[in-house]
Design a protein around this motif. Structure first.
Motif, PDB file in Angstrom:
ATOM      1  N   THR A  15       0.845  -1.188   0.000  1.00  0.00           N
ATOM      2  CA  THR A  15       0.000   0.000   0.000  1.00  0.00           C
ATOM      3  C   THR A  15       0.883   1.241   0.000  1.00  0.00           C
ATOM      4  OG1 THR A  15      -1.732  -1.121   1.234  1.00  0.00           O
ATOM      5  CG2 THR A  15      -1.702   1.274   1.366  1.00  0.00           C
ATOM      6  N   VAL A  25       1.702   5.235   0.543  1.00  0.00           N
ATOM      7  CA  VAL A  25       1.262   6.288   1.459  1.00  0.00           C
ATOM      8  C   VAL A  25       1.866   7.620   1.013  1.00  0.00           C
ATOM      9  CG1 VAL A  25       0.889   4.751   3.425  1.00  0.00           C
ATOM     10  CG2 VAL A  25       3.153   5.745   3.059  1.00  0.00           C
ATOM     11  N   THR A  26       1.325   8.695   1.596  1.00  0.00           N
ATOM     12  CA  THR A  26       1.727  10.040   1.204  1.00  0.00           C
ATOM     13  C   THR A  26       3.206  10.297   1.487  1.00  0.00           C
ATOM     14  OG1 THR A  26      -0.445  10.549   2.112  1.00  0.00           O
ATOM     15  CG2 THR A  26       0.843  12.396   1.325  1.00  0.00           C
ATOM     16  N   VAL A  48       8.529   4.055   3.920  1.00  0.00           N
ATOM     17  CA  VAL A  48       8.313   2.931   3.000  1.00  0.00           C
ATOM     18  C   VAL A  48       7.092   3.221   2.123  1.00  0.00           C
ATOM     19  CG1 VAL A  48       7.000   1.671   4.767  1.00  0.00           C
ATOM     20  CG2 VAL A  48       8.014   0.418   2.876  1.00  0.00           C
ATOM     21  N   PHE A  71      -5.380  10.057  -7.129  1.00  0.00           N
ATOM     22  CA  PHE A  71      -5.102   8.676  -7.520  1.00  0.00           C
ATOM     23  C   PHE A  71      -6.407   7.933  -7.768  1.00  0.00           C
ATOM     24  CE2 PHE A  71      -6.309   6.950  -3.388  1.00  0.00           C
ATOM     25  CZ  PHE A  71      -6.063   8.003  -2.509  1.00  0.00           C
ATOM     26  N   VAL A  92      -4.625   2.597  -4.188  1.00  0.00           N
ATOM     27  CA  VAL A  92      -3.420   2.750  -3.369  1.00  0.00           C
ATOM     28  C   VAL A  92      -2.358   1.666  -3.580  1.00  0.00           C
ATOM     29  CG1 VAL A  92      -4.633   3.983  -1.532  1.00  0.00           C
ATOM     30  CG2 VAL A  92      -4.487   1.484  -1.445  1.00  0.00           C
ATOM     31  N   HIS A 120      -7.229  -7.878  -7.975  1.00  0.00           N
ATOM     32  CA  HIS A 120      -7.510  -8.781  -6.873  1.00  0.00           C
ATOM     33  C   HIS A 120      -6.904 -10.157  -7.138  1.00  0.00           C
ATOM     34  CE1 HIS A 120     -10.008  -9.515  -3.333  1.00  0.00           C
ATOM     35  NE2 HIS A 120     -10.152 -10.732  -3.800  1.00  0.00           N
ATOM     36  N   VAL A 141     -12.287   1.924  -1.954  1.00  0.00           N
ATOM     37  CA  VAL A 141     -10.960   1.350  -1.808  1.00  0.00           C
ATOM     38  C   VAL A 141     -10.804   0.015  -2.518  1.00  0.00           C
ATOM     39  CG1 VAL A 141     -10.251   2.531   0.249  1.00  0.00           C
ATOM     40  CG2 VAL A 141     -11.769   0.594   0.426  1.00  0.00           C
ATOM     41  N   LEU A 195      -9.997   9.836  -6.521  1.00  0.00           N
ATOM     42  CA  LEU A 195      -9.658   9.819  -5.092  1.00  0.00           C
ATOM     43  C   LEU A 195      -8.478  10.768  -4.874  1.00  0.00           C
ATOM     44  CD1 LEU A 195      -9.803   5.983  -4.309  1.00  0.00           C
ATOM     45  CD2 LEU A 195     -11.483   7.713  -3.639  1.00  0.00           C
ATOM     46  N   ALA A 196      -8.301  11.205  -3.628  1.00  0.00           N
ATOM     47  CA  ALA A 196      -7.180  12.098  -3.301  1.00  0.00           C
ATOM     48  C   ALA A 196      -6.795  11.879  -1.850  1.00  0.00           C
ATOM     49  CB  ALA A 196      -7.581  13.553  -3.523  1.00  0.00           C
ATOM     50  N   GLU A 229     -11.006 -12.494   2.264  1.00  0.00           N
ATOM     51  CA  GLU A 229     -10.245 -12.114   1.090  1.00  0.00           C
ATOM     52  C   GLU A 229     -11.177 -11.563   0.003  1.00  0.00           C
ATOM     53  OE1 GLU A 229      -6.948 -14.871  -0.752  1.00  0.00           O
ATOM     54  OE2 GLU A 229      -8.923 -15.316  -1.543  1.00  0.00           O
ATOM     55  N   ASN A 277     -12.648  -8.284   1.005  1.00  0.00           N
ATOM     56  CA  ASN A 277     -11.652  -7.279   1.404  1.00  0.00           C
ATOM     57  C   ASN A 277     -11.658  -6.908   2.886  1.00  0.00           C
ATOM     58  OD1 ASN A 277     -10.209  -6.422  -1.128  1.00  0.00           O
ATOM     59  ND2 ASN A 277     -12.347  -6.233  -1.778  1.00  0.00           N
ATOM     60  N   TYR A 301      -9.383  -3.674   5.061  1.00  0.00           N
ATOM     61  CA  TYR A 301     -10.144  -2.750   5.912  1.00  0.00           C
ATOM     62  C   TYR A 301      -9.612  -2.736   7.346  1.00  0.00           C
ATOM     63  CZ  TYR A 301     -13.696  -1.405   2.560  1.00  0.00           C
ATOM     64  OH  TYR A 301     -14.333  -0.848   1.483  1.00  0.00           O
ATOM     65  N   THR A 318      -4.434  -2.840   6.957  1.00  0.00           N
ATOM     66  CA  THR A 318      -3.597  -2.161   5.962  1.00  0.00           C
ATOM     67  C   THR A 318      -2.332  -1.633   6.635  1.00  0.00           C
ATOM     68  OG1 THR A 318      -5.269  -1.616   4.329  1.00  0.00           O
ATOM     69  CG2 THR A 318      -3.448  -0.089   4.504  1.00  0.00           C
ATOM     70  N   TRP A 319      -1.236  -1.749   5.917  1.00  0.00           N
ATOM     71  CA  TRP A 319       0.071  -1.369   6.424  1.00  0.00           C
ATOM     72  C   TRP A 319       0.833  -0.734   5.269  1.00  0.00           C
ATOM     73  CZ3 TRP A 319       4.998  -2.361   4.953  1.00  0.00           C
ATOM     74  CH2 TRP A 319       6.012  -2.150   5.894  1.00  0.00           C
ATOM     75  N   PRO A 320       1.651   0.260   5.396  1.00  0.00           N
ATOM     76  CA  PRO A 320       2.008   0.946   6.648  1.00  0.00           C
ATOM     77  C   PRO A 320       1.025   2.063   7.024  1.00  0.00           C
ATOM     78  CG  PRO A 320       3.279   1.822   4.817  1.00  0.00           C
ATOM     79  CD  PRO A 320       2.392   0.755   4.251  1.00  0.00           C
ATOM     80  N   VAL A 321       1.251   2.687   8.169  1.00  0.00           N
ATOM     81  CA  VAL A 321       0.469   3.849   8.578  1.00  0.00           C
ATOM     82  C   VAL A 321       0.931   5.042   7.737  1.00  0.00           C
ATOM     83  CG1 VAL A 321       0.095   5.481  10.468  1.00  0.00           C
ATOM     84  CG2 VAL A 321       0.081   3.024  10.923  1.00  0.00           C
ATOM     85  N   ASP A 322      -0.033   5.838   7.300  1.00  0.00           N
ATOM     86  CA  ASP A 322       0.289   7.024   6.503  1.00  0.00           C
ATOM     87  C   ASP A 322       0.431   8.222   7.459  1.00  0.00           C
ATOM     88  OD1 ASP A 322       0.231   9.263   4.795  1.00  0.00           O
ATOM     89  OD2 ASP A 322      -0.905   8.156   3.283  1.00  0.00           O
ATOM     90  N   SER A 376     -10.509   8.240   2.023  1.00  0.00           N
ATOM     91  CA  SER A 376     -10.251   7.558   0.749  1.00  0.00           C
ATOM     92  C   SER A 376      -9.118   6.540   0.816  1.00  0.00           C
ATOM     93  CB  SER A 376     -10.016   8.572  -0.368  1.00  0.00           C
ATOM     94  OG  SER A 376      -9.004   9.454   0.008  1.00  0.00           O
ATOM     95  N   THR A 377      -8.378   6.467   1.909  1.00  0.00           N
ATOM     96  CA  THR A 377      -7.358   5.411   1.979  1.00  0.00           C
ATOM     97  C   THR A 377      -7.520   4.588   3.248  1.00  0.00           C
ATOM     98  OG1 THR A 377      -5.727   6.801   3.089  1.00  0.00           O
ATOM     99  CG2 THR A 377      -5.640   6.748   0.695  1.00  0.00           C
ATOM    100  N   LEU A 378      -7.274   3.300   3.106  1.00  0.00           N
ATOM    101  CA  LEU A 378      -7.418   2.390   4.248  1.00  0.00           C
ATOM    102  C   LEU A 378      -6.223   2.450   5.185  1.00  0.00           C
ATOM    103  CD1 LEU A 378      -9.006  -0.746   2.577  1.00  0.00           C
ATOM    104  CD2 LEU A 378     -10.095   1.037   3.913  1.00  0.00           C
ATOM    105  N   SER A 379      -5.155   3.144   4.767  1.00  0.00           N
ATOM    106  CA  SER A 379      -4.008   3.266   5.672  1.00  0.00           C
ATOM    107  C   SER A 379      -4.351   4.171   6.858  1.00  0.00           C
ATOM    108  CB  SER A 379      -2.787   3.787   4.919  1.00  0.00           C
ATOM    109  OG  SER A 379      -3.144   4.907   4.146  1.00  0.00           O
TER     110      SER A 379
END
Lengths: 460, 355
Positions: free
Chosen positions: A77, A79-80, A85, A93, A96, A103, A115, A148-149, B101, B104, B108, B111-115, B138-141
Motif C-alpha cells: 500500500t 502512502v503520502t 516505505v 489517484f 493505493v 484482486h 478502496v 480519489l485524493a 479475502e 476485502n 479494511y 492495511t500497512w504501513p500507517v500514513d 479515501s485510503t485504508l491506511s
C-alpha cells in the motif's frame, strides 16, 4: 572384390543410424501434448483463489528472489510522501496499490471511488491526437480522471455508474438479461469541457504477460487481416503506440486497446496514473499543473529497482493449468469454439520466440486464446475514444486463459473491459462488429451446445 | 527348543514383510472427509471469528474507558486488549480465504504501513472524526489496527495517557468501533447472509455454489496454509531482515511483530489439527489414515516452526540487527514447512480426495 563381413555388419548397423539422424524433426501430434499446459512448461497447477498468484515453474533462484521482491511491492500500500516505505501516493489517484485493483493478480470489481474499486476512467480531448497519434490530455485533468485524493486534497471528481437491463431471448425461448452501463461525472473540482472522450476500464488479470510479450511480432502480424481478404468477417489489425522508454513507435500488446508496448511501460504508467507514484519512465506527477499538485519536487518517487522488480514479477506470473480437459462436454465445447469461429480472434495456440534471459518464456507452445490484435466489437461495446490506431469501436482480443477460474480468484466474476458481463454467456452476447457472426451462431446453438461451450470456457 | 526359537524368528520375519495396512476402510475415509470439513468450519473457523469479534468488543470497551478516563492504567488495559485482538486476528490468518479475502476485510482492518502525513493532516483538520467520517476516508491506511496502534504506543513506544489529544481520542474511538463493525460482519459472513461461507465449505461437492468438489476446498485450505508460511517467512520477516530496515516491520509501535508471526503459524496448526477451543477432526486425521509418516512430518515441522520463534528473544526491530541467526532459522523452518505443504500435502489431497 571381397568385402569384409565385419564391414558389412558395421555398415548395416551404422547406416540406419545416420539416416535416422538425417530425418527432420516432426511436431508432436495434438494428442501427444498435454492440453492442460496453457502456459507451456511454466504452467502452474492450482485451482484455488490463489491460482493466478504463482511464479512460473522453473525460474532460477535469483529470478525467484526478484519475483518475490516484486510480489511484496505489488501488494504494498502506498502512502503520502515523505514516508519511510512505499512513499509517494497521490495527491490524486485511483487506488493505493496494484493488488487493490488486480484482486489476487486477477480482475476486480466494476465500481469507482471506493478502496476496492477496480475501475478507472481514461479521458481525452475530442477529435485531436498528439504528435505520436495518441490521445490528448484534458487541461486540468490529464488523460485519466482520478476520483480519489489524499486527505485534504480535492479529487478531480466522482464517477457515477448506473446500469439499465435489457433481455435477449434465444430461439429456444431461454432468456438472458444484459446490463448496459451509463457513466456520469459529478462534483468535478473544475468544469470538464462540454465534449470529451472517456473510456471506462476494469483492471484485467496480469498473469502470463511475460509469455504474451515473448510472442514474436511477426506471429502477431501474421494473424492480421486488415482488409478481410479471407472474407470471414474478421479483420484484426495491430496497434502501434509510443514507447516512452525506447522513444519510438512499437507494436501495442497490453492494455484493453493494445495501447501499451511492454509490461514495464504498463507497470510504470499504472504507478504514475493510478497511484500518483512518479518513476523514471513517467517522472511527472499526474496532477502537475493542477491545484492538487504537491510541489514536492521529489521525482521520481519510485526507485528503478522496484519498478523493474514489479515488472519482472508480473512477467513471471505463471498461467494456471486447464481443468477437466478429458470431460466429454468440455471437448464438445472446444469443438464448437472452433466451429462457430470464436477461435478466429481468440487464437487457441501460439508459439513464443526466444528470450535469452528467461528460458521458461522461450519457444513455448501456449494457449492464450488471443491474437493481441484490435477488432471492431460493434456499437454496444464501443467507448468512442480512439487510442493511437485503435478506433472508438476497437478493442484488443483479451486472453481467455484463466477465465474459468475468475469466480475462485475474485469471489464474484466480472467480464469484458468494464465488467458489465456477470456471466460468460452475457460476455458472449455483448460481442458485435467483427464478432457478430460468431455471436449469432452462438444464439442459434442448442441449449446443450451452448452449455458445452460455457463448460469449455470454464475449463480454461 | 531350537525349533520353537526358529518358528518365532520366522513368524517375526513374515510379520515384518506384511504390507502396512491403512487404518479404516474407504467408507470411513469418506465420512472422515466430511467430518474434517464440518469441524474446520464449526470448531476452527467460526469460533475463531467469533472470538475475533469478541476481542474487538473488549478492545472497544477498553478504548471507551480510556477515552473517558485517560489514566495510565486504562492505557495499559487498552494496549493489552489490542494485543489480545491481534492474537486472534493473526491466528485467523492461518486460513486466509473466503470472505476475508473476497470481501476485502483484510485491507479494511490490517492495511500497512500507517500514513503519517495523512494522519497528521487528519488530526490537524476540522474533520469531525465520527465513525462515518472514518469510513469515508479515501485510503485504508488511516483505518484498522495500525493507526490505533500508533495512537496507543506513539512512535517511540513512550506514549503517556495524558499526552493523547482530544482529537486522537475521538479518532481512536471511531477506529475501534470500525474494527468492531468489520470483525462482526466477517464473523457473520461464515454463518448467515447470502454467501453463508461456512455452509459453502461444508457442502463442497454436494451442492456448494463455490466448490463443486471436496478436493477444491481441501486444496484451498492447504494453499492458505502454504501462503501464510510464505507471507511470514518470505515477506513480513525477510524484507526488514534483508534490508536491515526496522522501519518496515509489521507492528512497529507495539513491538508485537514476533508474536504476530508466531500466531500466524499457530493459526495454521489449528487448521491442520482441526482444533481450536474444542478438539475435532482435522486434515491430520485424513493424512494419518493414508500416510502416517507424512502426517508426522507435517506435525513435527509445524511444531518446529512455532517453537523457533521463541529463540528470538528481543523485538523484531532489534532482532534484524543482532539475532540474525535465530531469524534465519525461523525463516528456514517456515520454508521447509511451506515446501512440504505444497509438494506433499497438496499432491496427497489430489491423490486421495478425488470427489
Amino acid at each position: 572384390m571381397k568385402v569384409k563381413k565385419s564391414f558389412i555388419i558395421t555398415a548395416v548397423l551404422v547406416l540406419p543410424a545416420i539416416l535416422i539422424m538425417c530425418r527432420k524433426p516432426e511436431a508432436f501430434n495434438e494428442d501427444e501434448i498435454d492440453p492442460r499446459l496453457s502456459g507451456g512448461i511454466s504452467t502452474v497447477f492450482d485451482e484455488t483463489s490463489q491460482a493466478f498468484t504463482h511464479h512460473m515453474q522453473g525460474i532460477n533462484i535469483r529470478d525467484l528472489h526478484v519475483h518475490g521482491l516484486g510480489d511484496s511491492r505489488f501488494e504494498g500500500t502506498f502512502v503520502t510522501a515523505p514516508a519511510p516505505v512505499n512513499s509517494g501516493l497521490g495527491p490524486v489517484f485511483s487506488n493505493v496499490s496494484c493488488i487493490s485493483c488486480h484482486h489476487n493478480d486477477g480482475k476486480g470489481t466494476p465500481s469507482f471511488g471506493t478502496v476496492n474499486s477496480s475501475m478507472l476512467m481514461r479521458i481525452s480531448l475530442k477529435d485531436i491526437e498528439d504528435a505520436h497519434g495518441g490521445p490528448v490530455a484534458i487541461p486540468g485533468f490529464g488523460l485519466q480522471f482520478q476520483d480519489l485524493a489524499t486527505f485534504g486534497v480535492q479529487p478531480e471528481g466522482k464517477v457515477i455508474l448506473n446500469y439499465t437491463d435489457s433481455n435477449i431471448t434465444f430461439p429456444d425461448k431461454e432468456i438472458a438479461t444484459l446490463r448496459s452501463p451509463q457513466y456520469y461525472f459529478e462534483n468535478t473540482y473544475t468544469p470538464l469541457p462540454a465534449n470529451f472522450n472517456f473510456s471506462p476500464r476494469m483492471a484485467p488479470s496480469v498473469f502470463g504477460t511475460g509469455l504474451l510479450e515473448a510472442i514474436p511480432e511477426a506471429t502477431i502480424l501474421s494473424f492480421a487481416d486488415e482488409n478481410d481478404k479471407d472474407n470471414d468477417g474478421i479483420s484484426g489489425r495491430p496497434n502501434y503506440v509510443w514507447n516512452p522508454e525506447t522513444e519510438r513507435m512499437e507494436l501495442g500488446r497490453f492494455g484493453l486497446k493494445a495501447n501499451t508496448p511492454t509490461v514495464k511501460v504498463q507497470v510504470a504508467s499504472a504507478y504514475q496514473q493510478d497511484m500518483g507514484v512518479t518513476n523514471s519512465l513517467f517522472p511527472q506527477e499526474s496532477s502537475h499543473g493542477q491545484p492538487q499538485y504537491d510541489g514536492r519536487n521529489d521525482e521520481p518517487e519510485l526507485p528503478d529497482s522496484i519498478l523493474n522488480a514489479v515488472a519482472f514479477y508480473v512477467r513471471t506470473l505463471a498461467v494456471p493449468a486447464r481443468r477437466n480437459v478429458t470431460d466429454a462436454t468440455v471437448k464438445q465445447g472446444e469443438r464448437i469454439f472452433t466451429q462457430i469461429n470464436c477461435s478466429g480472434c481468440h487464437k487457441p495456440t501460439v508459439y513464443t520466440g526466444v528470450d535469452v534471459t528467461l528460458s521458461v518464456l522461450s519457444n513455448q507452445r501456449i494457449h492464450p486464446y488471443t491474437d493481441l490484435l484490435l477488432h471492431d466489437m460493434g456499437d454496444a461495446l464501443a467507448d468512442n475514444r480512439p487510442d493511437f490506431l485503435a478506433t472508438g469501436k476497437e478493442w484488443r482480443t483479451p486472453p481467455l486463459w484463466g477465465v474459468g477460474l475468475l469466480q475462485k480468484t475474485n469471489g464474484t466474476p466480472f467480464y469484458l473491459h468494464d465488467g458489465r458481463a456477470r456471466t460468460l454467456e452475457e460476455a458472449i452476447l455483448w460481442h458485435g462488429g467483427e464478432a457478430a457472426g460468431a455471436k449469432q451462431k452462438f444464439t442459434q446453438l442448442s441449449t446443450a451446445d451452448r452449455n458445452a461451450l460455457i463448460q469449455f470456457l470454464k475449463s480454461l | 527348543m531350537k525349533n520353537i526359537f526358529l518358528t518365532v524368528i520366522i513368524c517375526l520375519l513374515f510379520s515384518a514383510c506384511r504390507k502396512a495396512t491403512t487404518t479404516g476402510n474407504n467408507e470411513d475415509f469418506g465420512t472422515l472427509k466430511q467430518t474434517v470439513l464440518n469441524d474446520f468450519v464449526d470448531n476452527v473457523a467460526i469460533p475463531q471469528y467469533q472470538d475475533l469479534s469478541e476481542a474487538a468488543l473488549n478492545f472497544n470497551n477498553d478504548i471507551t474507558a480510556l477515552n473517558t478516563g485517560a489514566t495510565e492504567q486504562n492505557l495499559s488495559k487498552a494496549k493489552e486488549s489490542w494485543r489480545g485482538l491481534r492474537t486472534v486476528w493473526e491466528q485467523c490468518e492461518g486460513f486466509l480465504f473466503g470472505p476475508v479475502e473476497d470481501d476485502n476485510y483484510d485491507p479494511y482492518m490490517d492495511t500497512w504501513p500507517v500514513d503519517y502525513v495523512q494522519l497528521d493532516s487528519l488530526m490537524a483538520s476540522s474533520n469531525p472524526l465520527n465513525i462515518s467520517d472514518i469510513q469515508n476516508l479515501s485510503t485504508l491506511s488511516l483505518r484498522g489496527f495500525h493507526p490505533v496502534e500508533y495512537i496507543l504506543w506513539g512512535v517511540d513506544g513512550n506514549r503517556t495517557a495524558a499526552s493523547i489529544t482530544a482529537r486522537e481520542k475521538k479518532y481512536m474511538v471511531s477506529l475501534s468501533q470500525d474494527l468492531l463493525n468489520n470483525t462482526t460482519a466477517l464473523s457473520n459472513s461464515w454463518i448467515t447472509g447470502l454467501g453463508n461461507f461456512g455452509k459453502q465449505v461444508k457442502t463442497a461437492g454436494s451442492g456448494s455454489a463455490l466448490y463443486s468438489k471436496k478436493q477444491e476446498v481441501f486444496l484451498a485450505i492447504a494453499q492458505a496454509m502454504a501462503d501464510i508460511c510464505d507471507e511470514v517467512g518470505s515477506g513480513k520477516m525477510a524484507e526488514p531482515f534483508e534490508a536491515f530496515d526496522s522501519s518496515i516491520v509489521e507492528s512497529p509501535f507495539s513491538n508485537n511483530s514476533v508474536i504476530d508471526f508466531k500466531n500466524n503459524i499457530i493459526g495454521l496448526g489449528n487448521v491442520y489439527n482441526g482444533t481450536y477451543s474444542t478438539s475435532g477432526k482435522g486434515i491430520t486425521d485424513l493424512v494419518a489414515a493414508k500416510n502416517v509418516s507424512l502426517d508426522n512430518k507435517i506435525k513435527q515441522q509445524i511444531t518446529t516452526a512455532i517453537n523457533s520463534f521463541d529463540a528470538i528473544s528481543v523485538s523484531y526491530e532489534l532482532a534484524i540487527f543482532n539475532q540474525r541467526t535465530q531469524i534465519r532459522n525461523t525463516m528456514q523452518a517456515l520454508e521447509t514447512l511451506q515446501t512440504t505443504l505444497e509438494e506433499e500435502l497438496k499432491p496427497f489431497i489430489i491423490q486421495y480426495i478425488t470427489d
